[in-house]
Design a protein around this motif. Sequence first.
Motif, PDB file in Angstrom:
ATOM      1  N   GLU A  69      25.040   0.463   5.398  1.00 35.02           N
ATOM      2  CA  GLU A  69      24.780   1.194   4.148  1.00 35.02           C
ATOM      3  C   GLU A  69      23.694   0.402   3.440  1.00 35.02           C
ATOM      4  O   GLU A  69      23.926  -0.718   2.994  1.00 35.02           O
ATOM      5  N   ARG A  70      22.521   0.981   3.365  1.00 40.47           N
ATOM      6  CA  ARG A  70      21.356   0.233   2.881  1.00 40.47           C
ATOM      7  C   ARG A  70      20.253   1.217   2.534  1.00 40.47           C
ATOM      8  O   ARG A  70      20.416   2.431   2.699  1.00 40.47           O
ATOM      9  N   LYS A  71      19.133   0.671   2.051  1.00 47.15           N
ATOM     10  CA  LYS A  71      17.985   1.546   1.812  1.00 47.15           C
ATOM     11  C   LYS A  71      17.464   2.041   3.166  1.00 47.15           C
ATOM     12  O   LYS A  71      17.341   1.246   4.109  1.00 47.15           O
ATOM     13  N   VAL A  72      17.188   3.322   3.251  1.00 48.05           N
ATOM     14  CA  VAL A  72      16.656   3.883   4.501  1.00 48.05           C
ATOM     15  C   VAL A  72      15.302   4.500   4.174  1.00 48.05           C
ATOM     16  O   VAL A  72      15.219   5.451   3.377  1.00 48.05           O
ATOM     17  N   SER A  73      14.238   3.959   4.740  1.00 45.00           N
ATOM     18  CA  SER A  73      12.909   4.451   4.359  1.00 45.00           C
ATOM     19  C   SER A  73      12.475   5.633   5.228  1.00 45.00           C
ATOM     20  O   SER A  73      12.875   5.765   6.388  1.00 45.00           O
ATOM     21  N   VAL A  74      11.623   6.453   4.651  1.00 46.53           N
ATOM     22  CA  VAL A  74      11.029   7.584   5.363  1.00 46.53           C
ATOM     23  C   VAL A  74      10.262   7.040   6.561  1.00 46.53           C
ATOM     24  O   VAL A  74      10.358   7.561   7.683  1.00 46.53           O
ATOM     25  N   LYS A  75       9.533   5.932   6.316  1.00 52.18           N
ATOM     26  CA  LYS A  75       8.713   5.330   7.362  1.00 52.18           C
ATOM     27  C   LYS A  75       9.558   4.959   8.585  1.00 52.18           C
ATOM     28  O   LYS A  75       9.202   5.261   9.727  1.00 52.18           O
ATOM     29  N   LEU A 112      10.731   8.119  10.445  1.00 50.52           N
ATOM     30  CA  LEU A 112       9.633   8.781  11.165  1.00 50.52           C
ATOM     31  C   LEU A 112       9.241   7.969  12.406  1.00 50.52           C
ATOM     32  O   LEU A 112       8.974   8.529  13.468  1.00 50.52           O
ATOM     33  N   GLN A 113       9.273   6.650  12.263  1.00 52.92           N
ATOM     34  CA  GLN A 113       8.961   5.775  13.403  1.00 52.92           C
ATOM     35  C   GLN A 113       9.967   5.980  14.533  1.00 52.92           C
ATOM     36  O   GLN A 113       9.599   6.103  15.708  1.00 52.92           O
ATOM     37  N   LEU A 114      11.247   6.055  14.156  1.00 51.29           N
ATOM     38  CA  LEU A 114      12.291   6.280  15.167  1.00 51.29           C
ATOM     39  C   LEU A 114      12.086   7.640  15.843  1.00 51.29           C
ATOM     40  O   LEU A 114      12.246   7.775  17.058  1.00 51.29           O
ATOM     41  N   LEU A 115      11.701   8.631  15.031  1.00 55.33           N
ATOM     42  CA  LEU A 115      11.471   9.967  15.594  1.00 55.33           C
ATOM     43  C   LEU A 115      10.293   9.938  16.567  1.00 55.33           C
ATOM     44  O   LEU A 115      10.370  10.484  17.667  1.00 55.33           O
ATOM     45  N   GLU A 116       9.210   9.274  16.138  1.00 51.45           N
ATOM     46  CA  GLU A 116       8.018   9.154  16.998  1.00 51.45           C
ATOM     47  C   GLU A 116       8.372   8.519  18.339  1.00 51.45           C
ATOM     48  O   GLU A 116       7.886   8.929  19.386  1.00 51.45           O
TER      49      GLU A 116
END
Length: 356
Positions: free
Chosen positions: A277-283, A286-290
């Motif tokens: 449980e933590r901050k989850v960034s868009v970056k 998106l990197q994981l998706l890429e």
Amino acid sequence: MIATLQPIETQKTEQTRVNQVDWENLGFGKIFSDHMCIMEFNNGSWHKPRIVPYGPISMSPAISALHYGQALFEGLKAYKNESNEVFIFRPEKNAARLNSSARRLCMPEMPEELFVECVKQLVDLDKEWIPMGEGESLYIRPHMFATDEYVGVKPSESYLFVVFTCPVGKYYTGEIKVKIEKNFTRAAKGGTGHAKAAGNYAASLWPTKLAQEQGYNQILWTDGQSHEYFEESGTMNVIFRSGNTIFTPLVSDSILDGVTRDSVLAIAKDWGYNVEERKVSVKEVLQLLENNELSEAFGAGTAATIAPIRVIHFEGKDYSLRPYDQWEFAPKVSNYLDGLKRGLEKDIHGWNNRVS
Ligand code: COI
């Protein structure tokens, strides 16, 4: 002074409507059971909780809830199994959250046992309305609103608490497509995002309508300051999985402390996942998706339970996840929660509250 209530005074309907229900087409939230529970707050305390036939409430157009939004709600569900046992899932959590929302909105708190008792007695009376099909349940909607007839802006001194119930089917059928939102904000830091305030939902409607016009079911909300970190998805919390790690935004003053979120994370820990449980960034996402490393992403909420996300849209590009039937965690936790709520799984956390 606090209202005590054993038993809650009950006025039964003269004619049940349960035989008129089209059980094959329940949808979500448009069919209302026979009864509702109501209770007033005035002169500093709650009075006369009672169950009456479901129906319209007469009120002045000057009540402050209508003008200044002192209104909050909760959502929870009751289930029935083949042995006719009725359970309500974690009502104590909703009672505590109602009080937390009430504090933020300058509304009166209520004893948690009073909340739970109102809900249980109402569900017990209308248990014939609990559907038993796959994905079906009795949705319970407690809510509270300010009833002072006064046009000045100040906390109301009188309130009405009402609980009604709806037999419901699935909130979403199938996987959803979501759009990462960088312009509009669901909740600001220091605002009311953690509360189940009616106004939070009003604020979400316009951006959601725009996203739906573009072909997405819901929004993936980002924080109001930087728009770099995820907060919630539509009306739900959002949870991701990559490998053995389940990660989700940490609750804050702009993120609701969801009961389904909490349950899913506890189960994930029981099953040996690494839960963050933590901050989850868009970056990061998106990197994981890429890299094809985002194994799962889903909304978690009472209405939908688990809403699998198939597509995440960001700045003109759709990123797809694998089809839901290839996922490992969400389908399993969804089935497990369903069994647990129907009393068919061992309730190791003591979450199920049995009715009568
Ligand atoms: C929930 O799923 O927790 C909700 O509050 C649903 C509601 C907005 C329909």
